[in-house]
Design a protein around this motif. Structure first.
Motif, PDB file in Angstrom:
ATOM      1  N   THR A 127     -12.611  11.778 -10.630  1.00  0.00           N
ATOM      2  CA  THR A 127     -13.222  13.060 -11.009  1.00  0.00           C
ATOM      3  C   THR A 127     -14.452  12.871 -10.215  1.00  0.00           C
ATOM      4  N   VAL A 128     -14.838  14.160  -9.319  1.00  0.00           N
ATOM      5  CA  VAL A 128     -16.078  14.124  -8.616  1.00  0.00           C
ATOM      6  C   VAL A 128     -16.806  15.161  -9.270  1.00  0.00           C
ATOM      7  N   GLY A 129     -18.203  14.899  -9.243  1.00  0.00           N
ATOM      8  CA  GLY A 129     -19.157  15.844  -9.881  1.00  0.00           C
ATOM      9  C   GLY A 129     -20.157  15.994  -8.975  1.00  0.00           C
ATOM     10  N   ILE A 130     -20.623  17.345  -8.892  1.00  0.00           N
ATOM     11  CA  ILE A 130     -21.584  17.860  -8.088  1.00  0.00           C
ATOM     12  C   ILE A 130     -22.763  18.312  -9.014  1.00  0.00           C
ATOM     13  N   LEU A 131     -23.853  17.279  -8.915  1.00  0.00           N
ATOM     14  CA  LEU A 131     -25.197  17.830  -9.856  1.00  0.00           C
ATOM     15  C   LEU A 131     -26.277  18.659  -8.775  1.00  0.00           C
ATOM     16  N   GLY A 132     -26.456  19.621  -9.469  1.00  0.00           N
ATOM     17  CA  GLY A 132     -27.616  20.625  -8.697  1.00  0.00           C
ATOM     18  C   GLY A 132     -26.646  21.871  -7.945  1.00  0.00           C
ATOM     19  N   ASP A 133     -27.438  22.406  -7.063  1.00  0.00           N
ATOM     20  CA  ASP A 133     -26.968  23.202  -6.253  1.00  0.00           C
ATOM     21  C   ASP A 133     -25.850  22.576  -5.513  1.00  0.00           C
ATOM     22  N   ASP A 134     -24.424  23.329  -5.334  1.00  0.00           N
ATOM     23  CA  ASP A 134     -23.297  22.957  -4.656  1.00  0.00           C
ATOM     24  C   ASP A 134     -23.463  23.323  -3.121  1.00  0.00           C
ATOM     25  N   PHE A 163     -22.113  13.361  -6.745  1.00  0.00           N
ATOM     26  CA  PHE A 163     -22.843  13.813  -5.719  1.00  0.00           C
ATOM     27  C   PHE A 163     -24.185  14.657  -6.129  1.00  0.00           C
ATOM     28  N   VAL A 164     -25.137  13.970  -5.695  1.00  0.00           N
ATOM     29  CA  VAL A 164     -26.568  14.468  -6.268  1.00  0.00           C
ATOM     30  C   VAL A 164     -27.339  15.166  -4.991  1.00  0.00           C
ATOM     31  N   SER A 165     -27.360  16.622  -5.253  1.00  0.00           N
ATOM     32  CA  SER A 165     -27.629  17.445  -4.221  1.00  0.00           C
ATOM     33  C   SER A 165     -29.079  17.470  -4.098  1.00  0.00           C
ATOM     34  N   LYS A 166     -29.376  17.986  -2.811  1.00  0.00           N
ATOM     35  CA  LYS A 166     -30.785  17.647  -2.506  1.00  0.00           C
ATOM     36  C   LYS A 166     -31.693  18.534  -3.412  1.00  0.00           C
ATOM     37  N   SER A 167     -31.340  19.595  -4.077  1.00  0.00           N
ATOM     38  CA  SER A 167     -31.808  20.243  -5.147  1.00  0.00           C
ATOM     39  C   SER A 167     -32.578  19.251  -6.305  1.00  0.00           C
ATOM     40  N   GLU A 168     -31.945  18.339  -6.505  1.00  0.00           N
ATOM     41  CA  GLU A 168     -32.268  17.547  -7.603  1.00  0.00           C
ATOM     42  C   GLU A 168     -33.228  16.380  -7.190  1.00  0.00           C
ATOM     43  N   GLN A 169     -33.784  16.378  -5.956  1.00  0.00           N
ATOM     44  CA  GLN A 169     -34.680  15.186  -5.284  1.00  0.00           C
ATOM     45  C   GLN A 169     -35.715  14.806  -6.375  1.00  0.00           C
TER      46      GLN A 169
END
Length: 172
Positions: A62-69, A96-102
């Motif tokens: 499973t792939v998770g996307i954290l933050g803005d997709d 996957f940690v999105s830039k929005s979570e920087q």
């Protein structure tokens, strides 16, 4: 080149990923038109072939996307879990940690300490700051950096071929 390696190159071409391979002394440049996030989605799809988790997990991974997709529908065939909260993604094998979570990266990575999770991100210095794989853009190519220390702490074994493809490797 093995059949699997040829298949990987073909998939990269179809999905628009641009990478340089140097496999078995053969240098292959795979590049095709496509957006940055289609290339990143293709990378995420191929990563499980080059990572070994400590215990057999659920199949498929499973792939998770954290933050803005940022992917739109590019990852939909993998049925990703999307959330703005890391707690809701801890059952994913790849996050996957999105830039929005920087701004929250330190706390995110700390909350995953000891979990067998492949962290992938795109914010500047992601791998250097403790993520396992950080996407970087070089020219018009999506490339990546790897933190082998972070992989080891997550209990993950990275294939040597993946390490050879990295533009930079950190061990922290």
């Amino acid at each position: 080149m093995t059949r699997r390696e040829l298949q990987s190159v073909a998939i990269l071409l179809v999905l628009g990923l641009s990478w340089h391979f140097d496999i078995g002394g053969v240098n292959v440049h795979a590049q095709a038109p496509g957006s940055e996030y289609h290339a990143k989605a293709a990378s995420l799809a191929l990563l499980p072939d080059y990572v070994k988790w400590p215990a057999p997990g659920t199949s498929p991974l499973t792939v998770g996307i954290l933050g803005d997709d940022p992917f739109g529908s590019a990852l939909d065939k993998f049925n990703p879990k999307r959330s703005k909260r890391i707690e809701e993604l801890k059952d994913c094998q790849i996050i996957f940690v999105s830039k929005s979570e920087q701004e929250n990266l330190g706390a995110i990575l700390e909350s995953l300490a000891g979990a067998n999770v492949l962290t992938v991100g795109e914010s500047e210095g992601f791998a250097k700051r403790g993520g396992v794989i950080g996407f970087v853009i070089e020219g018009d190519q999506v490339r990546f950096e790897i933190n082998t220390g972070a992989a080891r702490q997550a209990g993950l074994k990275l294939d040597l071929r993946l390490l050879k493809l990295a533009v930079r490797v950190f061990n922290s």
